[in-house]
Scaffold this active site. Structure first.
Site, PDB file in Angstrom:
ATOM      1  N   HIS A   1       0.812  -1.219   0.000  1.00  0.00           N
ATOM      2  CA  HIS A   1       0.000   0.000   0.000  1.00  0.00           C
ATOM      3  C   HIS A   1       0.846   1.270   0.000  1.00  0.00           C
ATOM      4  O   HIS A   1       0.322   2.350   0.310  1.00  0.00           O
ATOM      5  CB  HIS A   1      -0.937  -0.001   1.203  1.00  0.00           C
ATOM      6  CG  HIS A   1      -2.000  -1.051   1.135  1.00  0.00           C
ATOM      7  ND1 HIS A   1      -2.896  -1.145   0.092  1.00  0.00           N
ATOM      8  CD2 HIS A   1      -2.301  -2.071   1.978  1.00  0.00           C
ATOM      9  CE1 HIS A   1      -3.710  -2.160   0.304  1.00  0.00           C
ATOM     10  NE2 HIS A   1      -3.374  -2.749   1.429  1.00  0.00           N
TER      11      HIS A   1
ATOM     12  N   ARG B   1       7.114  -6.357   3.067  1.00  0.00           N
ATOM     13  CA  ARG B   1       5.809  -6.856   2.624  1.00  0.00           C
ATOM     14  C   ARG B   1       5.724  -6.687   1.116  1.00  0.00           C
ATOM     15  O   ARG B   1       5.781  -5.573   0.588  1.00  0.00           O
ATOM     16  CB  ARG B   1       4.652  -6.112   3.292  1.00  0.00           C
ATOM     17  CG  ARG B   1       3.299  -6.626   2.761  1.00  0.00           C
ATOM     18  CD  ARG B   1       2.129  -6.280   3.627  1.00  0.00           C
ATOM     19  NE  ARG B   1       1.738  -4.880   3.558  1.00  0.00           N
ATOM     20  CZ  ARG B   1       0.582  -4.412   4.046  1.00  0.00           C
ATOM     21  NH1 ARG B   1      -0.261  -5.232   4.653  1.00  0.00           N
ATOM     22  NH2 ARG B   1       0.292  -3.129   3.967  1.00  0.00           N
TER      23      ARG B   1
ATOM     24  N   ASP C   1      16.608 -11.468  -3.363  1.00  0.00           N
ATOM     25  CA  ASP C   1      17.896 -11.172  -4.000  1.00  0.00           C
ATOM     26  C   ASP C   1      18.402  -9.781  -3.639  1.00  0.00           C
ATOM     27  O   ASP C   1      19.609  -9.526  -3.633  1.00  0.00           O
ATOM     28  CB  ASP C   1      17.791 -11.311  -5.518  1.00  0.00           C
ATOM     29  CG  ASP C   1      17.788 -12.769  -5.977  1.00  0.00           C
ATOM     30  OD1 ASP C   1      17.974 -13.656  -5.124  1.00  0.00           O
ATOM     31  OD2 ASP C   1      17.595 -13.007  -7.189  1.00  0.00           O
TER      32      ASP C   1
ATOM     33  N   GLU D   1      -6.275 -12.326   6.364  1.00  0.00           N
ATOM     34  CA  GLU D   1      -7.043 -11.084   6.475  1.00  0.00           C
ATOM     35  C   GLU D   1      -8.343 -11.120   5.692  1.00  0.00           C
ATOM     36  O   GLU D   1      -8.873 -10.077   5.298  1.00  0.00           O
ATOM     37  CB  GLU D   1      -6.175  -9.904   6.033  1.00  0.00           C
ATOM     38  CG  GLU D   1      -5.458 -10.109   4.713  1.00  0.00           C
ATOM     39  CD  GLU D   1      -4.467  -8.989   4.422  1.00  0.00           C
ATOM     40  OE1 GLU D   1      -4.546  -7.922   5.045  1.00  0.00           O
ATOM     41  OE2 GLU D   1      -3.616  -9.189   3.540  1.00  0.00           O
TER      42      GLU D   1
END
Length: 258
Positions: free
Chosen positions: A48, A73, A87, A152
């Site tokens: 987000h 995230r 990586d 969620e």
């Protein structure tokens, strides 16, 4: 030289409580500042926030040497983006909207090299191995990757037991906002029904032996989550810290001269 010890993963495995801060400003300099603020972990948000792989890398670089462990995230649970953030140097990945055990198993595979997984073998040219100078990275990397999945949605909650049974998932994070929306309580994470549901889920995760996580800036909810067994808890957000502090100073001086 082997892959570095993932101190965050070790702490969770040993039952230690880890307090974190959510970073949404997507800037290396704010990551560097927060890296000295004393949090156990800092979340680089690719879902987000306006992050791409370069800004994620920049924040990982900024946190090198910090006592705050970076958690990335990803925007979605796809192999290609997990491969890129690993990586780039991430050792701990948080994946949103995980709803089934099958999905969780594929995410575990995305975090591990063949023959146990599907992670592409490109570490010789990656930041993760100090650009090939960490010769023993590949054979030692899998053990130091920490995979956290977000439950969620109502579907994910219904399948929580099966998700918790997946080997290789280190922790499960309850996303209060999306879960509330999924259950018909959009924008009402503090609704009594949602509070009961969230705390019960955290206890279910903790009782399974996995680490339970949540984001909440509310002191009462933080304590209730800890009491329910949460062990990695984001207690602040960079945007809120900046905004609330700025508004408080502005209001203070306007009140003195108004």
């Amino acid at each position: 030289m082997p892959a570095p010890l993932n101190t965050f993963k070790k702490a969770l495995a040993e039952g230690e409580t880890q307090f974190g801060c959510w970073m949404s400003l997507a800037e290396g300099i704010t990551a560097e500042i927060l890296g000295g603020a004393g949090y156990d972990w800092l979340l680089i948000d690719g879902e987000h926030s306006p992050n791409d792989i370069r800004s994620i890398r920049d924040q990982l670089v900024a946190l090198k040497g910090s006592n705050s462990h970076p958690v990335v995230r990803v925007p979605v649970g796809e192999t290609w983006i997990i491969k890129q953030v690993l990586d780039a140097g991430a050792q701990t990945v948080l994946v949103p909207i995980v709803e089934t055990a099958e999905q969780a198993r594929e995410l575990v595979r995305a975090c591990h090299y063949p023959p146990n997984g599907t992670r592409g073998v490109g570490y010789a040219v990656g930041r993760v191995s100090n650009f090939g100078q960490m010769e023993n990275y590949g054979p030692t990397a899998d053990a130091q990757i920490c995979l956290l999945v977000q439950v969620e949605t109502k579907t994910g909650l219904d399948n929580l037991d099966e998700i918790l049974a997946v080997e290789g998932v280190d922790g499960v994070f309850i996303g209060p906002a999306d879960l509330s929306a999924s259950m018909g309580y959009l924008g009402q994470t503090n609704h009594p029904d949602m509070q009961v549901t969230i705390l019960a889920a955290l206890k279910q995760i903790s009782d399974s032996g996995k680490a339970a996580g949540i984001l909440t800036p509310n002191d009462e909810m933080i304590q209730a989550s800890l009491d329910a067994g949460a062990r990695f808890v984001a207690v602040a957000m960079d945007i809120a810290l900046l905004l609330n502090s700025a508004k408080a100073v502005s209001a203070k001086w306007k009140a003195k001269t108004g």
